[in-house]
Scaffold this motif. Sequence first.
Motif, short mmCIF file in Angstrom:
data_model
loop_
_atom_site.label_atom_id
_atom_site.label_comp_id
_atom_site.label_asym_id
_atom_site.label_seq_id
_atom_site.Cartn_x
_atom_site.Cartn_y
_atom_site.Cartn_z
N ASN A 1 -9.64 15.26 -2.71
CA ASN A 1 -8.80 16.41 -2.35
C ASN A 1 -7.53 16.50 -3.18
OD1 ASN A 1 -9.93 17.86 0.26
ND2 ASN A 1 -10.32 15.68 0.52
N GLY A 2 -7.48 15.80 -4.31
CA GLY A 2 -6.37 15.97 -5.24
C GLY A 2 -5.26 14.95 -5.16
N SER A 3 -5.46 13.86 -4.44
CA SER A 3 -4.45 12.79 -4.38
C SER A 3 -5.09 11.46 -4.76
CB SER A 3 -3.84 12.71 -2.97
OG SER A 3 -3.17 13.89 -2.63
N PRO A 4 -5.41 11.28 -6.04
CA PRO A 4 -6.10 10.06 -6.47
C PRO A 4 -5.16 8.87 -6.61
CG PRO A 4 -5.68 11.45 -8.35
CD PRO A 4 -5.17 12.21 -7.15
N GLY A 5 -5.75 7.69 -6.60
CA GLY A 5 -5.01 6.48 -6.93
C GLY A 5 -4.17 5.87 -5.83
N LEU A 6 -4.28 6.37 -4.60
CA LEU A 6 -3.47 5.83 -3.51
C LEU A 6 -4.10 4.55 -2.96
CD1 LEU A 6 -2.57 9.11 -1.58
CD2 LEU A 6 -1.01 7.68 -2.90
N PRO B 1 0.83 -1.21 0.00
CA PRO B 1 0.00 0.00 0.00
C PRO B 1 0.86 1.25 0.00
CG PRO B 1 0.09 -0.93 2.20
CD PRO B 1 0.79 -1.91 1.30
N ASP B 2 0.30 2.32 -0.49
CA ASP B 2 0.99 3.60 -0.41
C ASP B 2 0.92 4.15 1.01
OD1 ASP B 2 1.59 3.99 -3.32
OD2 ASP B 2 -0.59 3.93 -3.45
N VAL B 3 -0.20 3.90 1.67
CA VAL B 3 -0.41 4.36 3.05
C VAL B 3 -0.80 3.16 3.91
CG1 VAL B 3 -1.69 5.91 4.56
CG2 VAL B 3 -1.16 6.63 2.22
N GLN C 1 4.77 3.50 1.54
CA GLN C 1 5.42 4.79 1.33
C GLN C 1 5.21 5.72 2.52
OE1 GLN C 1 5.67 6.62 -2.69
NE2 GLN C 1 3.78 5.47 -3.04
N MET C 2 4.11 5.49 3.24
CA MET C 2 3.75 6.39 4.35
C MET C 2 3.01 5.59 5.41
SD MET C 2 1.50 9.89 4.08
CE MET C 2 1.32 11.02 5.44
N ILE C 3 3.17 5.98 6.68
CA ILE C 3 2.53 5.28 7.79
C ILE C 3 1.67 6.26 8.58
CG2 ILE C 3 2.89 4.09 9.98
CD1 ILE C 3 5.43 2.89 8.75
N VAL C 4 0.43 5.87 8.85
CA VAL C 4 -0.46 6.60 9.74
C VAL C 4 -0.63 5.73 10.98
CG1 VAL C 4 -2.76 7.52 10.11
CG2 VAL C 4 -1.65 7.81 7.88
N TRP C 5 -0.06 6.18 12.07
CA TRP C 5 -0.14 5.45 13.35
C TRP C 5 -1.24 6.12 14.17
CZ3 TRP C 5 4.86 3.80 16.37
CH2 TRP C 5 4.50 3.02 17.49
N ALA C 6 -2.36 5.43 14.31
CA ALA C 6 -3.52 6.01 14.99
C ALA C 6 -3.78 5.27 16.29
CB ALA C 6 -4.75 5.94 14.09
N PRO D 1 1.85 10.81 -0.27
CA PRO D 1 2.71 10.34 -1.37
C PRO D 1 1.94 10.25 -2.68
CG PRO D 1 2.01 8.48 -0.04
CD PRO D 1 1.49 9.72 0.66
N ARG D 2 2.69 10.08 -3.74
CA ARG D 2 2.08 9.79 -5.03
C ARG D 2 2.00 8.28 -5.20
NH1 ARG D 2 4.77 13.98 -9.44
NH2 ARG D 2 4.03 15.93 -8.45
N PRO D 3 1.01 7.80 -5.93
CA PRO D 3 0.90 6.35 -6.13
C PRO D 3 2.19 5.78 -6.71
CG PRO D 3 -1.06 7.46 -6.94
CD PRO D 3 -0.07 8.53 -6.62
N LYS D 4 2.65 4.69 -6.11
CA LYS D 4 3.89 4.08 -6.57
C LYS D 4 3.69 3.24 -7.82
CE LYS D 4 8.02 2.02 -4.52
NZ LYS D 4 8.59 1.41 -3.30
N SER D 5 2.49 2.74 -8.01
CA SER D 5 2.18 1.94 -9.19
C SER D 5 0.77 2.25 -9.64
CB SER D 5 2.32 0.44 -8.88
OG SER D 5 1.32 0.03 -7.97
N ARG D 6 0.43 1.77 -10.82
CA ARG D 6 -0.90 1.99 -11.36
C ARG D 6 -1.89 0.92 -10.92
NH1 ARG D 6 0.12 3.88 -17.68
NH2 ARG D 6 1.33 5.76 -17.19
N SER D 7 -1.44 -0.09 -10.22
CA SER D 7 -2.34 -1.13 -9.75
C SER D 7 -3.31 -0.54 -8.73
CB SER D 7 -1.57 -2.28 -9.13
OG SER D 7 -0.82 -1.84 -8.01
#
Length: 540
Positions: free
Chosen positions: A209-214, A183-185, A244-249, A531-537
Amino acid sequence: MIRRYIANISTSIFQRAGAAVALLALTVGCSSTKPSNTAAASMPTESAVVAQPPTSVLAQNSKKTKKSFSVPSCQQNDSFTESINFAIQASNLVQSANSKEDWDEVAALWVQAVAWMQAVPPGNPRRAFAEKKVVEYMKNLVYSQQQAGAARSSSASTVSFSSDLLDEQLELYLSYVAAVGPPDVLIVGSSRALQGVDPKQLKQSLATNGSPGLKVFNFSVNGATAQVVDFQLRRLLKPEHLPQMIVWADGVRAFNSGRDDRTFNSIVDSEGSRLLATGVRPKLPSDRPNSTPQCFRFPQLCPDNIFRKAQTSVKKPVMGRQNANLITQFNLSRTGILPVANIASGGQNANPTTQFNSSGTGILPVAVAAKYLPLSTPARVAIRQVSTLADSIDSNGFMSMSAKYNPNTYYRERAYVSGRFDRDYEDFNLGGKQAKAFNSAVAFVKNRKIPLVFVNLPLTDDYLDPTRRSAEQQFRRRMQQLSQQKGFAFRDLSQRWPGRNDYFVDPSHLNRFGAIAVSRLLASDSSITWPRPKSRSTDG
């Protein structure tokens, strides 16, 4: 506490499952009844893929008017009878189903039964009855999927980390990575994160909000502390499986070193942890090289809602012209029922052969607590215990809870425990082993250039008695200092909705409405650089 609410899982999962079957099963488009082309006819007979059909009549002569299209060329089919036949096959097979592979085959038959029954045209007098049968068959499908999940395949890894939910989440995550990549996130944390951040809603809101495909996945585990998350990130996952990024909640309870960390202690004493110490990481079984693809028959949508058979390999031969129909092929291994579609089309005769290759968990959602057993003689079937905890989690690792917290009724069934007597706040200490684990995890992701956002999740007002409120204040100050020193982002939502009990399932856990609100807040936070999507999958 999380187990108290498993029975409240939303039935919307079941409804989405029905929609998924209907959409995936209906193969759109009609093929001509002309002989197949030479290239396709030269394919070996042992392959389960039958030759692609030639270009349709309409495609061959685009100048013809719509009136010249011959509707009768699309042979009509009795979808109701087809559905009943598949249902009979499934009911017969379930009488002797005893393995994961058996239950996968049962589920595949119910998928076809659902698809054909759904294909009964709206104007047909049997439609109302068919709609009821679709609901019944979906219950059977859900049950067979649950049994397939409970019956461990002989090829599946049986290594456990002494945490049922960690074992389930790890298997799901590895399957997710095998299907669409890391995953990206990645969301991590305890049950508060498991129920409190919806990855699908976060993905949708980020796109708005402008960050599609993640791609977003929730790898949270009930009872997780800072030590558990550190273990997940540094020891459990392979470097190539990291996001690519971690959200620790989470919140202060996961950082109290004075409490007994039972979840982490069980994990480090497990067989899986001992194997990790020798360098052996958990992995899913590989595709079977000699497995024979299985083909299944689904209705095709034809002009004027006329359905025609698709020729496939089934137990009974399909009557009709040999190479006249579009083929849908499914390569099934392990738990795949209807895996991700891979549409291959192109060339002069661009009529696609739809092929589904599965090496991991099936994408159909699994509903919770489906107790329907399609048997006349239940004693003949080996019934396995199904993990309702695992079944309540969706394909992106999120546990959706629909119940709404009402303090006026909640404490009629449960004793109120103040912070003074709450073991999660016992011998409160923000230093020690949990602080060491958090610092280790932060250093690890920083070294790998993985941005970290820590989210202090919301709590209800009546939960924050003087003891808990004091601990919460200390935690906020500590995290604000650490975020500046160590370079991670800290977002404090702990008192964002103190009076919004409708956002909670209990005093300290969000329900799905609160999870949606948190996900939207995070996505709209302009100070967070996603982040930006790392792949198109895509993960769907």
